[in-house]
Design a protein around this motif. Structure first.
Motif, PDB file in Angstrom:
ATOM      1  N   PHE A 162       0.819  -1.202   0.000  1.00 16.72           N
ATOM      2  CA  PHE A 162       0.000   0.000   0.000  1.00 16.72           C
ATOM      3  C   PHE A 162       0.859   1.260   0.000  1.00 16.72           C
ATOM      4  N   VAL A 163       0.275   2.313  -0.544  1.00 12.92           N
ATOM      5  CA  VAL A 163       0.854   3.648  -0.441  1.00 12.92           C
ATOM      6  C   VAL A 163       0.176   4.297   0.753  1.00 12.92           C
ATOM      7  N   ARG A 164       0.972   4.820   1.676  1.00 17.13           N
ATOM      8  CA  ARG A 164       0.425   5.459   2.878  1.00 17.13           C
ATOM      9  C   ARG A 164       0.951   6.881   2.983  1.00 17.13           C
ATOM     10  N   GLN A 165       0.083   7.766   3.476  1.00 18.66           N
ATOM     11  CA  GLN A 165       0.484   9.145   3.726  1.00 18.66           C
ATOM     12  C   GLN A 165      -0.200   9.599   5.008  1.00 18.66           C
ATOM     13  N   THR A 166       0.584  10.169   5.918  1.00 19.25           N
ATOM     14  CA  THR A 166       0.054  10.645   7.187  1.00 19.25           C
ATOM     15  C   THR A 166      -0.032  12.163   7.164  1.00 19.25           C
ATOM     16  N   TYR A 167      -1.133  12.687   7.677  1.00 19.72           N
ATOM     17  CA  TYR A 167      -1.390  14.125   7.720  1.00 19.72           C
ATOM     18  C   TYR A 167      -1.761  14.529   9.139  1.00 19.72           C
ATOM     19  N   CYS A 168      -1.543  15.792   9.457  1.00 20.64           N
ATOM     20  CA  CYS A 168      -1.993  16.382  10.721  1.00 20.64           C
ATOM     21  C   CYS A 168      -2.601  17.737  10.362  1.00 20.64           C
ATOM     22  N   LEU A 169      -3.934  17.793  10.297  1.00 17.49           N
ATOM     23  CA  LEU A 169      -4.642  18.967   9.800  1.00 17.49           C
ATOM     24  C   LEU A 169      -5.805  19.322  10.718  1.00 17.49           C
ATOM     25  N   SER A 170      -6.333  20.525  10.525  1.00 15.53           N
ATOM     26  CA  SER A 170      -7.550  20.900  11.246  1.00 15.53           C
ATOM     27  C   SER A 170      -8.694  20.035  10.711  1.00 15.53           C
ATOM     28  N   LEU A 171      -9.770  19.937  11.451  1.00 12.34           N
ATOM     29  CA  LEU A 171     -10.876  19.055  11.084  1.00 12.34           C
ATOM     30  C   LEU A 171     -11.420  19.339   9.682  1.00 12.34           C
ATOM     31  N   ASP A 174      -9.936  20.802   7.132  1.00 11.88           N
ATOM     32  CA  ASP A 174      -8.891  20.469   6.158  1.00 11.88           C
ATOM     33  C   ASP A 174      -8.675  18.966   6.050  1.00 11.88           C
ATOM     34  N   ALA A 175      -8.803  18.249   7.172  1.00 11.87           N
ATOM     35  CA  ALA A 175      -8.659  16.791   7.161  1.00 11.87           C
ATOM     36  C   ALA A 175      -9.769  16.155   6.334  1.00 11.87           C
ATOM     37  N   ARG A 176     -10.989  16.645   6.496  1.00 11.86           N
ATOM     38  CA  ARG A 176     -12.106  16.119   5.698  1.00 11.86           C
ATOM     39  C   ARG A 176     -11.875  16.380   4.218  1.00 11.86           C
ATOM     40  N   LYS A 187      -8.980  16.797   2.677  1.00 14.33           N
ATOM     41  CA  LYS A 187      -7.871  15.972   2.190  1.00 14.33           C
ATOM     42  C   LYS A 187      -8.331  14.532   1.974  1.00 14.33           C
ATOM     43  N   ALA A 188      -9.115  13.990   2.906  1.00 12.25           N
ATOM     44  CA  ALA A 188      -9.634  12.630   2.744  1.00 12.25           C
ATOM     45  C   ALA A 188     -10.531  12.556   1.510  1.00 12.25           C
ATOM     46  N   ARG A 189     -11.395  13.561   1.328  1.00 13.40           N
ATOM     47  CA  ARG A 189     -12.278  13.588   0.155  1.00 13.40           C
ATOM     48  C   ARG A 189     -11.452  13.649  -1.130  1.00 13.40           C
ATOM     49  N   GLU A 190     -10.355  14.414  -1.112  1.00 16.28           N
ATOM     50  CA  GLU A 190      -9.462  14.510  -2.268  1.00 16.28           C
ATOM     51  C   GLU A 190      -8.903  13.132  -2.635  1.00 16.28           C
ATOM     52  N   TRP A 191      -8.479  12.368  -1.617  1.00 15.91           N
ATOM     53  CA  TRP A 191      -7.952  11.014  -1.865  1.00 15.91           C
ATOM     54  C   TRP A 191      -9.035  10.119  -2.463  1.00 15.91           C
ATOM     55  N   PHE A 192     -10.241  10.161  -1.884  1.00 10.42           N
ATOM     56  CA  PHE A 192     -11.314   9.295  -2.376  1.00 10.42           C
ATOM     57  C   PHE A 192     -11.742   9.686  -3.788  1.00 10.42           C
ATOM     58  N   GLY A 230      -7.153  20.078  20.449  1.00  9.69           N
ATOM     59  CA  GLY A 230      -8.288  20.825  19.924  1.00  9.69           C
ATOM     60  C   GLY A 230      -8.919  20.139  18.739  1.00  9.69           C
ATOM     61  N   ASP A 231      -8.987  20.848  17.613  1.00  9.30           N
ATOM     62  CA  ASP A 231      -9.641  20.265  16.442  1.00  9.30           C
ATOM     63  C   ASP A 231      -8.644  19.731  15.417  1.00  9.30           C
ATOM     64  N   ARG A 232      -7.413  19.475  15.806  1.00  6.24           N
ATOM     65  CA  ARG A 232      -6.410  18.899  14.894  1.00  6.24           C
ATOM     66  C   ARG A 232      -6.620  17.389  14.818  1.00  6.24           C
ATOM     67  N   ILE A 233      -6.522  16.860  13.620  1.00  7.23           N
ATOM     68  CA  ILE A 233      -6.695  15.428  13.379  1.00  7.23           C
ATOM     69  C   ILE A 233      -5.430  14.902  12.720  1.00  7.23           C
ATOM     70  N   GLU A 234      -4.876  13.849  13.313  1.00  5.24           N
ATOM     71  CA  GLU A 234      -3.761  13.139  12.688  1.00  5.24           C
ATOM     72  C   GLU A 234      -4.344  11.867  12.093  1.00  5.24           C
ATOM     73  N   PHE A 235      -4.127  11.658  10.796  1.00  6.36           N
ATOM     74  CA  PHE A 235      -4.702  10.487  10.149  1.00  6.36           C
ATOM     75  C   PHE A 235      -3.785   9.980   9.052  1.00  6.36           C
ATOM     76  N   THR A 236      -3.935   8.689   8.763  1.00  6.85           N
ATOM     77  CA  THR A 236      -3.151   8.044   7.717  1.00  6.85           C
ATOM     78  C   THR A 236      -4.091   7.521   6.653  1.00  6.85           C
ATOM     79  N   MET A 237      -3.850   7.946   5.411  1.00  9.91           N
ATOM     80  CA  MET A 237      -4.608   7.450   4.272  1.00  9.91           C
ATOM     81  C   MET A 237      -3.815   6.317   3.631  1.00  9.91           C
TER      82      MET A 237
END
Length: 86
Positions: free
Chosen positions: A32-41, A43-45, A47-52, A72-79
């Motif tokens: 798999f190709v993985r990318q981790t991000y740490c963005l505000s809520l 921006d995270a949504r 970025k995830a929508r952009e990937w999908f 706070g409202d920062r989300i760390e996530f891996t796509m």
């Protein structure tokens, strides 16, 4: 009365998983190709929508592999997705 121990620390496990993934990519065995991000809520949504949108789930198995809320409202996530749609 006996005190019940808390959960073990996960730092060592996190390091081993990270090292394993790096070794898999370095040897060309990574599935798999993985990318981790740490963005505000919002921006995270976005970025995830952009990937999908760029890599449809049906062809690339795109998914949010893991996520957590930090400070706070920062989300760390891996796509995660497959490298090709073959």
């Amino acid at each position: 009365m006996t005190k019940i121990p808390g959960p073990p620390p996960l730092d060592g496990l996190k390091r081993r998983i990270h090292q394993y993934r790096q070794d898999q990519v370095a040897t060309g065995k990574g599935d798999f190709v993985r990318q981790t991000y740490c963005l505000s809520l919002p921006d995270a949504r976005a970025k995830a929508r952009e990937w999908f949108d760029s890599f449809p789930k049906a062809a690339y198995w795109t998914e949010v592999e893991s996520w957590r809320q930090i400070d706070g409202d920062r989300i760390e996530f891996t796509m995660r997705r497959l490298p090709t749609a073959d």
